[in-house]
Design a protein around this motif. Structure first.
Motif, PDB file in Angstrom:
ATOM      1  N   LEU A  16       0.810  -1.180   0.018  1.00  0.00           N
ATOM      2  CA  LEU A  16       0.021   0.177  -0.092  1.00  0.00           C
ATOM      3  C   LEU A  16       0.908   1.221   0.231  1.00  0.00           C
ATOM      4  N   VAL A  17       0.654   2.115  -0.916  1.00  0.00           N
ATOM      5  CA  VAL A  17       1.347   3.409  -1.129  1.00  0.00           C
ATOM      6  C   VAL A  17       0.306   4.541  -0.711  1.00  0.00           C
ATOM      7  N   ALA A  18       0.287   4.885   0.586  1.00  0.00           N
ATOM      8  CA  ALA A  18      -0.696   5.487   1.193  1.00  0.00           C
ATOM      9  C   ALA A  18      -0.661   6.987   0.715  1.00  0.00           C
ATOM     10  N   ALA A  19      -2.131   7.578   0.418  1.00  0.00           N
ATOM     11  CA  ALA A  19      -2.151   8.837   0.078  1.00  0.00           C
ATOM     12  C   ALA A  19      -2.112   9.854   1.099  1.00  0.00           C
ATOM     13  N   GLU A  20      -1.790  11.172   0.758  1.00  0.00           N
ATOM     14  CA  GLU A  20      -1.854  12.180   1.915  1.00  0.00           C
ATOM     15  C   GLU A  20      -3.106  12.169   2.581  1.00  0.00           C
ATOM     16  N   PRO A  21      -3.107  12.135   3.974  1.00  0.00           N
ATOM     17  CA  PRO A  21      -4.369  12.255   4.824  1.00  0.00           C
ATOM     18  C   PRO A  21      -5.130  13.607   4.257  1.00  0.00           C
ATOM     19  N   VAL A  22      -6.395  13.248   4.220  1.00  0.00           N
ATOM     20  CA  VAL A  22      -7.426  14.276   4.172  1.00  0.00           C
ATOM     21  C   VAL A  22      -8.172  14.839   5.368  1.00  0.00           C
ATOM     22  N   PRO A  23      -7.951  15.771   6.105  1.00  0.00           N
ATOM     23  CA  PRO A  23      -8.676  16.047   7.312  1.00  0.00           C
ATOM     24  C   PRO A  23     -10.274  16.042   7.085  1.00  0.00           C
ATOM     25  N   GLY A  24     -11.112  15.330   7.810  1.00  0.00           N
ATOM     26  CA  GLY A  24     -12.255  15.449   7.803  1.00  0.00           C
ATOM     27  C   GLY A  24     -12.901  14.028   7.128  1.00  0.00           C
ATOM     28  N   GLY A 108     -13.678  14.698  -8.021  1.00  0.00           N
ATOM     29  CA  GLY A 108     -12.832  15.769  -8.363  1.00  0.00           C
ATOM     30  C   GLY A 108     -12.388  16.970  -7.314  1.00  0.00           C
ATOM     31  N   ARG A 109     -12.433  16.347  -5.904  1.00  0.00           N
ATOM     32  CA  ARG A 109     -11.960  17.013  -5.074  1.00  0.00           C
ATOM     33  C   ARG A 109     -10.842  16.630  -4.049  1.00  0.00           C
ATOM     34  N   ARG A 110     -10.188  15.600  -4.814  1.00  0.00           N
ATOM     35  CA  ARG A 110      -9.069  15.315  -4.326  1.00  0.00           C
ATOM     36  C   ARG A 110      -9.033  14.345  -3.063  1.00  0.00           C
ATOM     37  N   LEU A 111     -10.421  13.667  -3.005  1.00  0.00           N
ATOM     38  CA  LEU A 111     -10.483  12.628  -1.844  1.00  0.00           C
ATOM     39  C   LEU A 111     -10.322  11.368  -2.026  1.00  0.00           C
ATOM     40  N   GLY A 112     -10.164  10.902  -3.462  1.00  0.00           N
ATOM     41  CA  GLY A 112     -10.377   9.515  -3.940  1.00  0.00           C
ATOM     42  C   GLY A 112      -9.048   8.658  -3.316  1.00  0.00           C
ATOM     43  N   GLY A 113      -7.648   9.295  -3.369  1.00  0.00           N
ATOM     44  CA  GLY A 113      -6.372   8.761  -2.899  1.00  0.00           C
ATOM     45  C   GLY A 113      -6.661   8.310  -1.402  1.00  0.00           C
ATOM     46  N   PHE A 114      -7.044   9.254  -0.553  1.00  0.00           N
ATOM     47  CA  PHE A 114      -7.084   8.864   0.681  1.00  0.00           C
ATOM     48  C   PHE A 114      -8.212   8.024   1.110  1.00  0.00           C
ATOM     49  N   ALA A 115      -9.308   8.325   0.383  1.00  0.00           N
ATOM     50  CA  ALA A 115     -10.530   7.289   0.418  1.00  0.00           C
ATOM     51  C   ALA A 115     -10.114   5.880   0.035  1.00  0.00           C
ATOM     52  N   LEU A 116      -9.503   5.679  -0.962  1.00  0.00           N
ATOM     53  CA  LEU A 116      -8.903   4.435  -1.302  1.00  0.00           C
ATOM     54  C   LEU A 116      -7.749   3.853  -0.214  1.00  0.00           C
ATOM     55  N   THR A 117      -6.982   4.608   0.336  1.00  0.00           N
ATOM     56  CA  THR A 117      -6.131   4.320   1.340  1.00  0.00           C
ATOM     57  C   THR A 117      -6.794   3.794   2.672  1.00  0.00           C
ATOM     58  N   LEU A 118      -7.881   4.483   3.069  1.00  0.00           N
ATOM     59  CA  LEU A 118      -8.579   4.018   4.345  1.00  0.00           C
ATOM     60  C   LEU A 118      -9.308   2.722   3.854  1.00  0.00           C
ATOM     61  N   THR A 119      -9.800   2.494   2.700  1.00  0.00           N
ATOM     62  CA  THR A 119     -10.392   1.523   2.250  1.00  0.00           C
ATOM     63  C   THR A 119      -9.608   0.275   2.261  1.00  0.00           C
ATOM     64  N   VAL A 120      -8.483   0.214   1.754  1.00  0.00           N
ATOM     65  CA  VAL A 120      -7.392  -0.731   1.769  1.00  0.00           C
ATOM     66  C   VAL A 120      -6.932  -1.141   2.891  1.00  0.00           C
ATOM     67  N   ARG A 121      -6.617  -0.038   4.006  1.00  0.00           N
ATOM     68  CA  ARG A 121      -6.198  -0.468   5.304  1.00  0.00           C
ATOM     69  C   ARG A 121      -7.319  -1.075   5.977  1.00  0.00           C
ATOM     70  N   GLN A 122      -8.587  -0.888   5.916  1.00  0.00           N
ATOM     71  CA  GLN A 122      -9.753  -1.586   6.476  1.00  0.00           C
ATOM     72  C   GLN A 122      -9.532  -3.026   6.057  1.00  0.00           C
ATOM     73  N   ALA A 123      -9.538  -3.168   4.677  1.00  0.00           N
ATOM     74  CA  ALA A 123      -9.451  -4.614   3.977  1.00  0.00           C
ATOM     75  C   ALA A 123      -8.471  -5.409   4.675  1.00  0.00           C
TER      76      ALA A 123
END
Length: 165
Positions: A16-24, A108-123
């Motif tokens: 996993l190559v984590a994306a930068e965290p997105v606060p919130g 389009g709000r630059r959330l996808g990378g961190f959303a996927l990071t959270l999803t993969v960590r949970q997986a």
């Protein structure tokens, strides 16, 4: 319509190559009977012609009954529903990310990378000893889907070309 379906996997959590965290941005368990399960899948999938976008209530009931162990997680941004992740556990132990996506107003709000990071960590945490996580995406899904999966460390292990139903 021609479609390419790409199957992707990770075989080690260190890939996993984590994306930068997105606060919130958070990932929280959803109850199977939450109305958000259907609502979010329809909102995510409608722009891309996912079958879920046109299911009747009876078809949704049958779908839920066919997948009694599927787990659903809410992606929320500042407390608002922004997307969904759904997981299936398979023997091996293998985790499939069955659904992952953001609703249109959050793309389009630059959330996808961190959303996927959270999803993969949970997986990786859903079952003891998980050795593989996999998912599939399509050439008619969001154009950033496949590049996002690759940036996060997934590798393509199979592609299938064909006509979309």
């Amino acid at each position: 319509m021609r479609e390419t379906v790409s199957y992707l996997e990770m075989t080690d959590r260190q890939q996993l190559v984590a994306a930068e965290p997105v606060p919130g941005l958070t990932l929280d368990r959803l109850r199977r009977d939450s109305s958000l399960v259907v609502e979010l899948q329809v909102r995510i999938g409608a722009p891309f012609g996912w079958k879920c976008a046109t299911r009747t209530e009876q078809e949704w009931d049958a779908w839920q009954a066919e997948h009694p162990d599927r787990m659903f997680w809410l992606l929320a941004f500042d407390g608002e529903p922004a997307g969904l992740a759904a997981y299936d556990l398979h023997p091996g132990p293998v985790t499939e990310i069955e659904t992952f996506g953001l609703v249109p107003e959050f793309t389009g709000r630059r959330l996808g990378g961190f959303a996927l990071t959270l999803t993969v960590r949970q997986a990786w945490e859903l079952a003891p000893g998980v050795r593989r996580i996999w998912l599939h995406t399509s050439s008619v899904d969001h154009p950033n889907a496949l590049p996002n999966y690759h940036r996060r460390g997934f590798r393509t292990f199979r592609t299938v070309e064909g006509e979309r139903d």
